[in-house]
Design an enzyme around this catalytic site. Structure first.
Site, PDB file in Angstrom:
ATOM      1  N   SER D  64     -26.058 -92.506  15.318  1.00  0.00           N
ATOM      2  CA  SER D  64     -26.481 -91.372  16.159  1.00  0.00           C
ATOM      3  C   SER D  64     -26.422 -91.644  17.654  1.00  0.00           C
ATOM      4  O   SER D  64     -26.553 -90.716  18.449  1.00  0.00           O
ATOM      5  CB  SER D  64     -27.911 -90.946  15.808  1.00  0.00           C
ATOM      6  OG  SER D  64     -27.933 -90.319  14.554  1.00  0.00           O
ATOM      7  N   LYS D  67     -24.084 -89.539  19.497  1.00  0.00           N
ATOM      8  CA  LYS D  67     -24.431 -88.175  19.922  1.00  0.00           C
ATOM      9  C   LYS D  67     -24.636 -88.099  21.432  1.00  0.00           C
ATOM     10  O   LYS D  67     -24.448 -87.045  22.050  1.00  0.00           O
ATOM     11  CB  LYS D  67     -25.698 -87.705  19.199  1.00  0.00           C
ATOM     12  CG  LYS D  67     -25.471 -87.511  17.705  1.00  0.00           C
ATOM     13  CD  LYS D  67     -26.772 -87.290  16.934  1.00  0.00           C
ATOM     14  CE  LYS D  67     -26.467 -87.196  15.433  1.00  0.00           C
ATOM     15  NZ  LYS D  67     -27.665 -87.250  14.595  1.00  0.00           N
ATOM     16  N   TYR D 187     -17.508 -85.443  13.171  1.00  0.00           N
ATOM     17  CA  TYR D 187     -18.891 -85.912  13.103  1.00  0.00           C
ATOM     18  C   TYR D 187     -19.031 -87.212  12.302  1.00  0.00           C
ATOM     19  O   TYR D 187     -19.649 -88.182  12.749  1.00  0.00           O
ATOM     20  CB  TYR D 187     -19.785 -84.822  12.514  1.00  0.00           C
ATOM     21  CG  TYR D 187     -21.210 -85.284  12.395  1.00  0.00           C
ATOM     22  CD1 TYR D 187     -21.999 -85.454  13.533  1.00  0.00           C
ATOM     23  CD2 TYR D 187     -21.755 -85.607  11.167  1.00  0.00           C
ATOM     24  CE1 TYR D 187     -23.303 -85.919  13.434  1.00  0.00           C
ATOM     25  CE2 TYR D 187     -23.059 -86.077  11.064  1.00  0.00           C
ATOM     26  CZ  TYR D 187     -23.823 -86.222  12.197  1.00  0.00           C
ATOM     27  OH  TYR D 187     -25.094 -86.699  12.103  1.00  0.00           O
ATOM     28  N   VAL D 257     -29.308 -95.008  13.214  1.00  0.00           N
ATOM     29  CA  VAL D 257     -29.743 -95.726  12.011  1.00  0.00           C
ATOM     30  C   VAL D 257     -28.967 -97.011  11.769  1.00  0.00           C
ATOM     31  O   VAL D 257     -29.266 -97.758  10.832  1.00  0.00           O
ATOM     32  CB  VAL D 257     -29.691 -94.847  10.733  1.00  0.00           C
ATOM     33  CG1 VAL D 257     -30.713 -93.716  10.813  1.00  0.00           C
ATOM     34  CG2 VAL D 257     -28.297 -94.325  10.478  1.00  0.00           C
TER      35      VAL D 257
END
Lengths: 303, 303, 303, 303
Positions: D64, D67, D187, D257
């Site tokens: 993540s 992002k 993604y 994570v």
């Protein structure tokens, strides 16, 4: 009781209101272009008499009414095991569907919400041939050829992102065993099955005969199983208006956004009404009115 | 059908299980100290025959079963107007009660969840004397003196913070007209009414008689009103297990955390079972078992 | 940097917009009749300089800004123990407050939502004198007399059914120790405290001084504690617009529906803006605009 | 300030705890087999000094943290227009993600929850080449070759049913323009990018330089844009522990994570910590501990 007169009278009473309230489902073109000003009604008694009036022979997309028959196949094949993956409680309201699916770890509240019917489709693929079994079952129940409207099925598949979301969400909890495209193919195509009022009243007739096949002496379901399907229809069969249906009509019903509603009077008859214009809950406006008239004139009610 | 033999047989079948599963409600001392190993059953037929077995004359706290009678009074007094403040749909699950109350601007989903019963109590105070009317009604229905267990009522009031929260929340939406302490006094005391199985089966008997008073020829409710109460019991009467009750028992039921369940077989009889130990949904474990045995042996079902 | 010129310029820039957008809080008459066309701004630097412009000496109801000071008292008295009953996470959105309170068993998400401030009030009553302590604290911080507007307090109490609901709901989870009327008396009266911009900027000044009292050399909070209050203001201080405030203004802020917003520039200054007309999130429209102008002209930001 | 000594000291302090608490992400095999007993830390100051200690050169799956960079690309390309499809508020808690997506008609709460990052990926495909642009951007920021771990990407795709659900759900609201497989390919592959602590500290360095490229004099983002990204990191960057991070660490952070956390001290430095074992919120246990030690020893905090 002169059932023909009662049905004709209902048709006459509702004719002036045809197309005056409600809104035809418009999320896909093939449904949006169905003329709103149609109404049909047909019933089949427990002993096999068939009575119809209005547009009772006009075929339409049965949509969620198909969930009644896929559930029946699932119960036949799996009985109690089916309920390991699917609940039996009313879903509260539309807003809750996803919350509940999350809270309950991918187990849908009942087999008549979309998530539940997708879970049933997954089970049917695990124990048989999915859609082929469903079509064969409907042909057996009606004694007639039943087909899928492939244009509707393709449109459902092309626009059904929310159903894709539901299926993937359940899969993320390990509650869908088969590949999602295969499961959704069953689901989208079962919604696109075409039948008319007369056929649906006949196909559902085992539910007013304690599970006995409408045309044969064979058992479609056991007595307890048939009653339990009726119970599920009454508590969960009409989207988020199940309480309202029980309150105003008092019969087990299953509705679809194609405008059909199938109702069961246990030990007496099944009746199917159809009119395409829907209210805000997704139920046929005149279909619901017709059932209210029917129970008022016949005095039939499970309560 | 030998109803006495059936009830005795149910008592004999369940006796070995008394106190072996479930848990007596323990949120107030007066309920917590009720011995779990009790079971009673009583029925009253539509034509006035009364049959009972087990601890059918032991009084208990009727708790939420009182909602059935306060609703009946509300429907008598206000008919359709009652539903302007209260919905008729199943509530989905316990988690939702507050969410739904918020989403639906202070209108409870149905009259059998706590918020709904508090709203009914508010209506009863607006049209009459609240609890006094309810007690007079129960005395009329049973022909016997019915009283409130004031210790239970005081405990309910002293610990009922969540119900105080619900009442204030509805009031914040302008959906409660009377002062909250007065409304909650009705609610807490109605829950603390003491009755036994025989009395409850008799008091509810108008529901199997199309609304006709059990002891007189007068009308308690109209036919349609009585059927609609039955419909609400079936879809909403047993906390969050209404689907499960419909599925397994198939009768309109109203349960309470005192351990009672009242069930209606339209046109036939009402039956009340009582055993204090509850399952996780707040319904009597043996009460539910007893009703399953009863429908299995009598074949009675609305489906 | 000529802070006086900057504040005067902000007042001049916003004057044409006074009363032209937003809506004064109208849930109680005493707030509803405050004229919308007012705007004040005041700041106090870390080294004690005070600068003001506009209606900076007009007292108003501080409402939720009081939560900043009651929290400070709670942290002083209980430090880490305070957080056993109150969370530190943003609440998501208004809809969630009750859901989350239920999911999290009566523990409010943070001390700046109503439920959290009610929980803080309960703690203050357990360790001291509640409102008296808060008023004494504000008098110490400002060196001036601070009082409660009793008309506002009485109106809050008379109409605050939702806050009564929240308090009872938390109590139902065993998370409120004191009697609810006493807890809510603290809460409703703290919301009704009257102060002006200059007083609030001064009272909050310990937050730009690593916890040191604005007028004395004593410690109001330790360095870490003061920083943590700033962190909570930034993540949770402006109702459901905390993300928007962080994004557009970039300073720890605490707002109230009286129209005040207190902002902290760590090591530099505190600033209080006030204008009664609110946007849909309950924050002062011109207060937010003023803070955007202030950070644009001074370049101040924690980011 | 001897930054090397501080980092070495943090490594020495945490070494005895390596692998003793938390749990490596195990939803795909390639992540599950990463040894838990690793810890790295690296920082880059605003003026270009790089300091590192521990396993700072060991590459890992950035997950993540990607992002942060896809959002930066989105803001560069679309600025304010980006926010028409994505919110800027904290999400409350994990439970809410789907509920909020439904309530807010397919607009995710912020760009750092999965739904938000999928929406950003859709935007990147509409204005450019999606993943290729992101890899080129990271290569520019680090001056090094950055690649995708294709095994991880394939596993993400094979098991990411919930992300497929989110994407389809947003599409059902008309909030995704590109084909879902293409969007999810971006993604899933961005999550599988491999970098080490030193590279991530360098890549994020524009955030402590008011938007200026770490290696060049060019602008990556404008000053306001860079500050706003920092604000979003602080309010939304660490899953459902953003309040806790602000409270305990007080710096804008983005976690993944894979075990990495990137933190920004505006005008001073960026720091990246990495240790694979996660706490229940999905944040690196020792990463969070290390940042607490770092701010305690340096006194750095935005508050």
């Amino acid at each position: 009781m002169n059932l023909q007169a009662i049905l004709d009278d209902i048709v006459a009473t509702l004719r002036p209101e045809l197309g005056r309230s409600g809104k035809v489902a418009d999320y896909i073109p093939a449904l949006a272009r169905v003329p709103a000003d149609q109404f049909g009604i047909a019933l089949r008694t427990a002993d096999g008499q068939e009575v119809a009036s209005g547009d009772s022979a006009t075929p339409f997309s049965i949509q969620s009414v198909s969930k009644l028959f896929s559930l029946t196949l699932g119960v036949r094949a799996l009985d109690e095991k089916l309920w390991e993956r699917i609940g039996r409680e009313p879903s509260g309201n539309p807003f809750n569907s996803l919350v509940q699916l999350e809270r309950e770890q991918g187990v849908p509240r009942n087999p008549f919400i979309n998530a539940g019917a997708i879970a049933v489709a997954d089970r049917l693929l695990s124990v048989g041939d999915g859609l082929d079994d469903l079509l064969a079952f409907l042909r057996s129940l009606t004694g007639e050829t039943i087909t899928v409207d492939e244009e509707v099925a393709a449109s459902e598949a092309a626009t059904g992102f929310r159903n894709v979301a539901l299926a993937n969400f359940m899969k993320s909890f390990g509650k869908i065993d088969n590949d999602i495209p295969a499961v959704l193919d069953v689901y989208f195509r079962q919604c696109a099955i075409r039948m008319d009022c007369r056929q649906l009243a006949r196909a559902a007739a085992f539910l007013c005969r304690d599970g006995v096949h409408p045309l044969q002496r064979t058992e479609v379901l056991g007595v307890r199983q048939a009653r339990r399907i009726n119970a599920l229809m009454l508590t969960c069969g009409t989207y988020d208006a199940a309480g309202e249906f029980a309150f105003r009509i008092g019969l087990p019903c299953k509705s679809g956004v194609g405008g059909a509603i199938v109702a069961v009077v246990p030990d007496e008859l099944t009746v199917c009404v159809w009119s395409p214009a829907l209210d805000a809950t997704g139920n046929s406006v005149l279909g619901m009115r017709a059932l209210e008239l029917f129970v008022a004139r016949t005095g039939m009610s499970v309560f």
